[in-house]
Design a protein around this motif. Structure first.
Motif, PDB file in Angstrom:
ATOM      1  N   ILE A 116       0.844  -1.202   0.000  1.00 17.37           N
ATOM      2  CA  ILE A 116       0.000   0.000   0.000  1.00 17.37           C
ATOM      3  C   ILE A 116       0.878   1.250   0.000  1.00 17.37           C
ATOM      4  CG2 ILE A 116      -1.671   1.332   1.369  1.00 17.37           C
ATOM      5  CD1 ILE A 116      -2.804  -1.400   2.316  1.00 17.37           C
ATOM      6  N   ILE A 117       1.936   1.210   0.824  1.00 14.11           N
ATOM      7  CA  ILE A 117       2.850   2.365   0.896  1.00 14.11           C
ATOM      8  C   ILE A 117       3.482   2.601  -0.477  1.00 14.11           C
ATOM      9  CG2 ILE A 117       5.047   3.168   1.882  1.00 14.11           C
ATOM     10  CD1 ILE A 117       4.221   1.567   4.443  1.00 14.11           C
ATOM     11  N   SER A 118       3.954   1.504  -1.081  1.00 14.69           N
ATOM     12  CA  SER A 118       4.582   1.610  -2.404  1.00 14.69           C
ATOM     13  C   SER A 118       3.602   2.184  -3.419  1.00 14.69           C
ATOM     14  CB  SER A 118       5.042   0.211  -2.819  1.00 14.69           C
ATOM     15  OG  SER A 118       5.226   0.146  -4.192  1.00 14.69           O
ATOM     16  N   ASP A 119       2.355   1.713  -3.360  1.00 18.43           N
ATOM     17  CA  ASP A 119       1.310   2.151  -4.288  1.00 18.43           C
ATOM     18  C   ASP A 119       1.018   3.641  -4.119  1.00 18.43           C
ATOM     19  OD1 ASP A 119      -0.850   1.632  -6.201  1.00 18.43           O
ATOM     20  OD2 ASP A 119      -2.190   1.971  -4.514  1.00 18.43           O
ATOM     21  N   VAL A 120       0.877   4.065  -2.869  1.00 20.53           N
ATOM     22  CA  VAL A 120       0.512   5.466  -2.581  1.00 20.53           C
ATOM     23  C   VAL A 120       1.665   6.403  -2.935  1.00 20.53           C
ATOM     24  CG1 VAL A 120       0.006   7.083  -0.711  1.00 20.53           C
ATOM     25  CG2 VAL A 120      -1.191   4.908  -0.816  1.00 20.53           C
ATOM     26  N   LEU A 121       2.870   6.047  -2.530  1.00 18.84           N
ATOM     27  CA  LEU A 121       4.008   6.945  -2.777  1.00 18.84           C
ATOM     28  C   LEU A 121       4.351   6.986  -4.261  1.00 18.84           C
ATOM     29  CD1 LEU A 121       6.264   6.260   0.340  1.00 18.84           C
ATOM     30  CD2 LEU A 121       4.304   7.775   0.083  1.00 18.84           C
ATOM     31  N   ASP A 122       4.113   5.868  -4.956  1.00 20.80           N
ATOM     32  CA  ASP A 122       4.316   5.787  -6.398  1.00 20.80           C
ATOM     33  C   ASP A 122       3.374   6.759  -7.119  1.00 20.80           C
ATOM     34  OD1 ASP A 122       5.366   4.686  -8.723  1.00 20.80           O
ATOM     35  OD2 ASP A 122       3.762   3.206  -8.910  1.00 20.80           O
ATOM     36  N   SER A 123       2.154   6.906  -6.596  1.00 21.88           N
ATOM     37  CA  SER A 123       1.148   7.767  -7.227  1.00 21.88           C
ATOM     38  C   SER A 123       1.527   9.246  -7.146  1.00 21.88           C
ATOM     39  CB  SER A 123      -0.214   7.576  -6.551  1.00 21.88           C
ATOM     40  OG  SER A 123      -0.604   6.236  -6.652  1.00 21.88           O
ATOM     41  N   ASP A 124       2.461   9.563  -6.242  1.00 20.93           N
ATOM     42  CA  ASP A 124       2.875  10.972  -6.093  1.00 20.93           C
ATOM     43  C   ASP A 124       3.800  11.431  -7.212  1.00 20.93           C
ATOM     44  OD1 ASP A 124       1.446  11.115  -3.814  1.00 20.93           O
ATOM     45  OD2 ASP A 124       3.140  11.092  -2.427  1.00 20.93           O
ATOM     46  N   THR A 125       4.255  10.476  -8.045  1.00 25.89           N
ATOM     47  CA  THR A 125       5.279  10.833  -9.040  1.00 25.89           C
ATOM     48  C   THR A 125       4.692  11.405 -10.320  1.00 25.89           C
ATOM     49  OG1 THR A 125       5.244   8.563  -9.868  1.00 25.89           O
ATOM     50  CG2 THR A 125       6.890   9.078  -8.168  1.00 25.89           C
ATOM     51  N   PHE A 126       3.364  11.474 -10.443  1.00 21.45           N
ATOM     52  CA  PHE A 126       2.751  12.039 -11.650  1.00 21.45           C
ATOM     53  C   PHE A 126       1.455  12.758 -11.286  1.00 21.45           C
ATOM     54  CE2 PHE A 126       1.282   7.672 -11.134  1.00 21.45           C
ATOM     55  CZ  PHE A 126      -0.089   7.840 -11.117  1.00 21.45           C
ATOM     56  N   GLN A 127       1.033  13.633 -12.224  1.00 18.50           N
ATOM     57  CA  GLN A 127      -0.253  14.320 -12.052  1.00 18.50           C
ATOM     58  C   GLN A 127      -1.266  13.586 -12.920  1.00 18.50           C
ATOM     59  OE1 GLN A 127      -0.252  18.382 -13.305  1.00 18.50           O
ATOM     60  NE2 GLN A 127      -2.372  18.716 -12.715  1.00 18.50           N
ATOM     61  N   GLN A 128      -2.390  13.160 -12.347  1.00 22.09           N
ATOM     62  CA  GLN A 128      -3.320  12.305 -13.090  1.00 22.09           C
ATOM     63  C   GLN A 128      -4.155  13.111 -14.083  1.00 22.09           C
ATOM     64  OE1 GLN A 128      -5.319   9.402 -10.742  1.00 22.09           O
ATOM     65  NE2 GLN A 128      -6.256   8.401 -12.487  1.00 22.09           N
ATOM     66  N   LYS A 129      -4.028  12.740 -15.366  1.00 22.17           N
ATOM     67  CA  LYS A 129      -4.828  13.375 -16.419  1.00 22.17           C
ATOM     68  C   LYS A 129      -5.621  12.332 -17.204  1.00 22.17           C
ATOM     69  CE  LYS A 129      -1.856  17.382 -17.096  1.00 22.17           C
ATOM     70  NZ  LYS A 129      -1.035  18.139 -18.046  1.00 22.17           N
ATOM     71  N   VAL A 130      -5.249  11.046 -17.041  1.00 23.01           N
ATOM     72  CA  VAL A 130      -5.953   9.960 -17.720  1.00 23.01           C
ATOM     73  C   VAL A 130      -6.651   9.113 -16.656  1.00 23.01           C
ATOM     74  CG1 VAL A 130      -5.752   7.971 -19.260  1.00 23.01           C
ATOM     75  CG2 VAL A 130      -4.187   9.915 -19.516  1.00 23.01           C
ATOM     76  N   PHE A 131      -7.956   8.893 -16.853  1.00 23.00           N
ATOM     77  CA  PHE A 131      -8.730   8.118 -15.868  1.00 23.00           C
ATOM     78  C   PHE A 131      -9.433   6.961 -16.577  1.00 23.00           C
ATOM     79  CE2 PHE A 131      -8.469  12.448 -14.337  1.00 23.00           C
ATOM     80  CZ  PHE A 131      -8.235  12.321 -12.975  1.00 23.00           C
ATOM     81  N   VAL A 132      -9.267   5.754 -16.018  1.00 18.69           N
ATOM     82  CA  VAL A 132     -10.094   4.632 -16.468  1.00 18.69           C
ATOM     83  C   VAL A 132     -11.411   4.784 -15.724  1.00 18.69           C
ATOM     84  CG1 VAL A 132     -10.333   2.127 -16.571  1.00 18.69           C
ATOM     85  CG2 VAL A 132      -8.067   3.166 -16.867  1.00 18.69           C
ATOM     86  N   LYS A 133     -12.428   5.320 -16.396  1.00 15.99           N
ATOM     87  CA  LYS A 133     -13.680   5.687 -15.718  1.00 15.99           C
ATOM     88  C   LYS A 133     -14.534   4.458 -15.407  1.00 15.99           C
ATOM     89  CE  LYS A 133     -14.619   9.502 -14.916  1.00 15.99           C
ATOM     90  NZ  LYS A 133     -14.183  10.307 -13.736  1.00 15.99           N
ATOM     91  N   SER A 134     -14.619   3.519 -16.363  1.00 19.09           N
ATOM     92  CA  SER A 134     -15.401   2.298 -16.109  1.00 19.09           C
ATOM     93  C   SER A 134     -15.018   1.242 -17.127  1.00 19.09           C
ATOM     94  CB  SER A 134     -16.904   2.580 -16.167  1.00 19.09           C
ATOM     95  OG  SER A 134     -17.256   3.152 -17.398  1.00 19.09           O
ATOM     96  N   TYR A 135     -15.318   0.001 -16.757  1.00 20.23           N
ATOM     97  CA  TYR A 135     -15.047  -1.102 -17.675  1.00 20.23           C
ATOM     98  C   TYR A 135     -15.930  -2.292 -17.293  1.00 20.23           C
ATOM     99  CZ  TYR A 135     -11.957  -2.052 -13.718  1.00 20.23           C
ATOM    100  OH  TYR A 135     -11.453  -2.219 -12.450  1.00 20.23           O
ATOM    101  N   VAL A 136     -16.185  -3.135 -18.292  1.00 18.79           N
ATOM    102  CA  VAL A 136     -16.891  -4.401 -18.061  1.00 18.79           C
ATOM    103  C   VAL A 136     -15.978  -5.504 -18.579  1.00 18.79           C
ATOM    104  CG1 VAL A 136     -18.911  -5.811 -18.610  1.00 18.79           C
ATOM    105  CG2 VAL A 136     -19.161  -3.333 -18.370  1.00 18.79           C
ATOM    106  N   LEU A 137     -15.640  -6.454 -17.707  1.00 19.35           N
ATOM    107  CA  LEU A 137     -14.799  -7.587 -18.095  1.00 19.35           C
ATOM    108  C   LEU A 137     -15.704  -8.821 -18.165  1.00 19.35           C
ATOM    109  CD1 LEU A 137     -11.976  -6.932 -15.480  1.00 19.35           C
ATOM    110  CD2 LEU A 137     -11.926  -6.226 -17.864  1.00 19.35           C
ATOM    111  N   THR A 138     -15.700  -9.532 -19.285  1.00 20.80           N
ATOM    112  CA  THR A 138     -16.515 -10.757 -19.349  1.00 20.80           C
ATOM    113  C   THR A 138     -15.623 -11.952 -19.644  1.00 20.80           C
ATOM    114  OG1 THR A 138     -16.963 -10.488 -21.698  1.00 20.80           O
ATOM    115  CG2 THR A 138     -18.556  -9.510 -20.186  1.00 20.80           C
ATOM    116  N   HIS A 139     -15.958 -13.053 -18.985  1.00 17.84           N
ATOM    117  CA  HIS A 139     -15.219 -14.296 -19.197  1.00 17.84           C
ATOM    118  C   HIS A 139     -16.236 -15.428 -19.149  1.00 17.84           C
ATOM    119  CE1 HIS A 139     -11.311 -16.534 -19.030  1.00 17.84           C
ATOM    120  NE2 HIS A 139     -12.180 -17.492 -18.759  1.00 17.84           N
ATOM    121  N   SER A 140     -16.571 -16.007 -20.294  1.00 12.11           N
ATOM    122  CA  SER A 140     -17.583 -17.060 -20.371  1.00 12.11           C
ATOM    123  C   SER A 140     -16.991 -18.268 -21.059  1.00 12.11           C
ATOM    124  CB  SER A 140     -18.795 -16.579 -21.179  1.00 12.11           C
ATOM    125  OG  SER A 140     -19.239 -15.341 -20.696  1.00 12.11           O
TER     126      SER A 140
END
Length: 505
Positions: free
Chosen positions: A378-402
């Protein structure tokens, strides 16, 4: 005040085995018998019912052989029946030297089950005790349904005790067979008998049908009983018997004039082993031995523990061979996280700590269980996120596996405020996601880096519900870089790592 010794008899191997669906193998019985007498240090163990099976006989033979070599044979007991010596023949073969003879403690049981008069019953009991004595077997006597006997046929119970007072027996065992007593009745009934028969050794055997067994045990001790029958994890028929761990803790903490031989620090170990052998899980909130009972969840509690142990009681986990834990989740405060960081030997500054706390609360809101082992990720994830300014967002997705169909993904992406959607198939869910992402980037005449390595790891010692870290290495031109994602779902953690990559480029 002089301390009074109370004998502890463990009946996990006999009454505990009457738990629905529970059966110990001979080797498990021997292992537990050794642990109960040698490590937990109970005074006596009741290990079987006579006449049950060949397997049971073999198990008792192994236990008595071991007990004999250790000088413990007088501490191993077997439940027997008034059956003209059939149980005693079984006992002889088993090598056991103490019988707990099952007799009728209420007129109701006597007349409806045995269809005998008190005199007939007493005569047969007298013969059984005499026959046992001839064979070198000592006798304790169970008054089955004694609690109802005291309620509804007290004259019979006292007539029976008058008779038992004349017999060469070691103990009278008073069971609340159906778990119906209240604490006031327990005190009144045991007191009455203890005062009327000061020379009789009285054991109290409590069942837990109304969740009153521990309070009944306390009252039986106050009333003058000399021994208690308990089981590990409160195992036993229906709602089980008085639980060993709770009773020992209660005696040690609230009854200073009572002394027991049981080794508190082994309670948890024995509890876990019995659970493993039986497949009978320990509820997480079960006092003393439950998984959660030494876990503080609320941040305010962890903070209080740091300031003068404000949320501690006398049930210190170290007494039972355990450690206090501080849960990580939506009610965690910084203090909880600090406690876990200290255990891991990690330090964060205030700003980093705030961000990590916010991330843990966010994960907790999704009902995800966060563990101490997850913290470095979690620490690695959070501190890693500080290295850029977010301009691209994955807003939603549907994953299907049948089964029989190719995995597919429908994706909505936001780039600099513009929303773009795409759909694609792939060899797996993540491959389908990447194919949909490529369509979006191609439509904007933008290039994606090449994925060169994909690694997934979970914290060591974690379960299937652990947080999962996906580490993806990307190549853009001559440059390689890494992005990480964290989630309890492997594909989602890969998508989060990919979203970070989109912002880095």
């Amino acid at each position: 005040m002089e301390r009074r010794d109370i004998e502890i008899m463990d009946t996990t191997l006999r009454d505990g085995e009457q738990t629905s669906g529970v059966s110990f193998s001979a080797s498990e019985k021997l292992t537990l018998a050794k642990l109960l007498l040698d490590e937990l240090k109970v005074n006596r163990i009741e290990v079987a019912s006579a006449r049950v099976s060949e397997g049971e006989l073999a198990a008792v033979q192994q236990i008595t052989e071991w007990a004999s070599s250790k000088g413990y044979l007088e501490r191993v007991e077997v439940l027997t029946f008034v059956d003209k010596g059939v149980s005693l023949d079984w006992m002889k073969k088993s090598g056991a030297k103490v019988q707990n003879l099952l007799t009728k403690g209420s007129i109701n049981h006597l007349t409806h089950q045995l269809k005998k008069t008190p005199q007939q019953h007493f005569e047969e009991i007298k013969n059984t005790i005499a026959l046992a004595a001839e064979q070198g077997i000592a006798t304790n006597v169970y008054l089955e349904d004694w609690s109802n006997g005291m309620r509804n046929s007290k004259d019979y119970v006292f007539q029976f005790l008058d008779f038992l007072s004349t017999q060469p027996i070691k103990r009278v065992l008073l069971p609340d067979t159906l778990g119906v007593l209240t604490h006031t009745e327990t005190f009144a009934f045991v007191s009455e008998i203890a005062q009327a028969y000061p020379k009789l050794h009285l054991d109290f055997h409590g069942h837990n049908d109304y969740d009153l067994s521990v309070s009944n045990v306390m009252e039986a001790i106050k009333a003058g009983c000399h021994g208690l029958h308990l089981t590990v994890n409160g195992m036993g028929e229906r709602a089980g018997n008085a639980p060993m761990a709770s009773v020992i803790a209660v005696i040690n903490d609230f009854m200073p004039n009572i002394k027991v031989s049981v080794n508190e620090s082994s309670l948890y170990k024995v509890s876990k082993l019995v659970s493993a052998f039986t497949g009978f899980g320990i509820p997480a909130n079960k006092p003393i031995v439950g998984e959660n009972v030494f876990t503080q969840t609320a941040g305010i509690h962890a903070d209080g523990d740091s300031k003068k142990n404000l949320y501690f009681n006398d049930l210190m986990p170290e007494r039972f061979g355990r450690k206090r834990k501080y849960a990580l989740g939506k009610t965690s405060g910084k203090a909880n996280i600090q406690k876990n960081l200290q255990e891991l030997g990690l330090t964060l500054n205030d700003d980093e700590l705030k961000k990590v706390t916010a991330r843990i609360i966010e994960l907790g809101d999704k009902k995800e269980k966060v563990t101490k082992e997850d913290l470095p990720y979690i620490i690695s994830d959070v501190l890693d996120s500080d290295t850029f300014q977010q301009k691209v967002f994955v807003k939603s997705y549907v994953l299907t596996h049948s089964k029989g169909l190719k995995p597919s993904t429908t994706l909505a992406l936001e780039i600099n405020g513009e929303r773009i959607e795409a759909h694609a198939q792939g060899d797996g869910q993540y491959d389908a996601f990447m194919n949909a992402l490529r369509k979006v980037y191609e439509s904007k005449n933008m290039e994606l880096p090449i994925l060169v390595d994909y690694a997934v790891r979970i914290p060591p010692g974690s379960n299937s519900d652990a947080l999962c870290e996906t580490i993806i290495t990307w190549k853009s031109g001559d440059t390689e870089f890494i992005s990480r994602g964290l989630d309890s779902d492997q594909t989602v953690s890969a998508i989060k790592a990919t979203e970070k990559m989109l912002n880095i480029i």
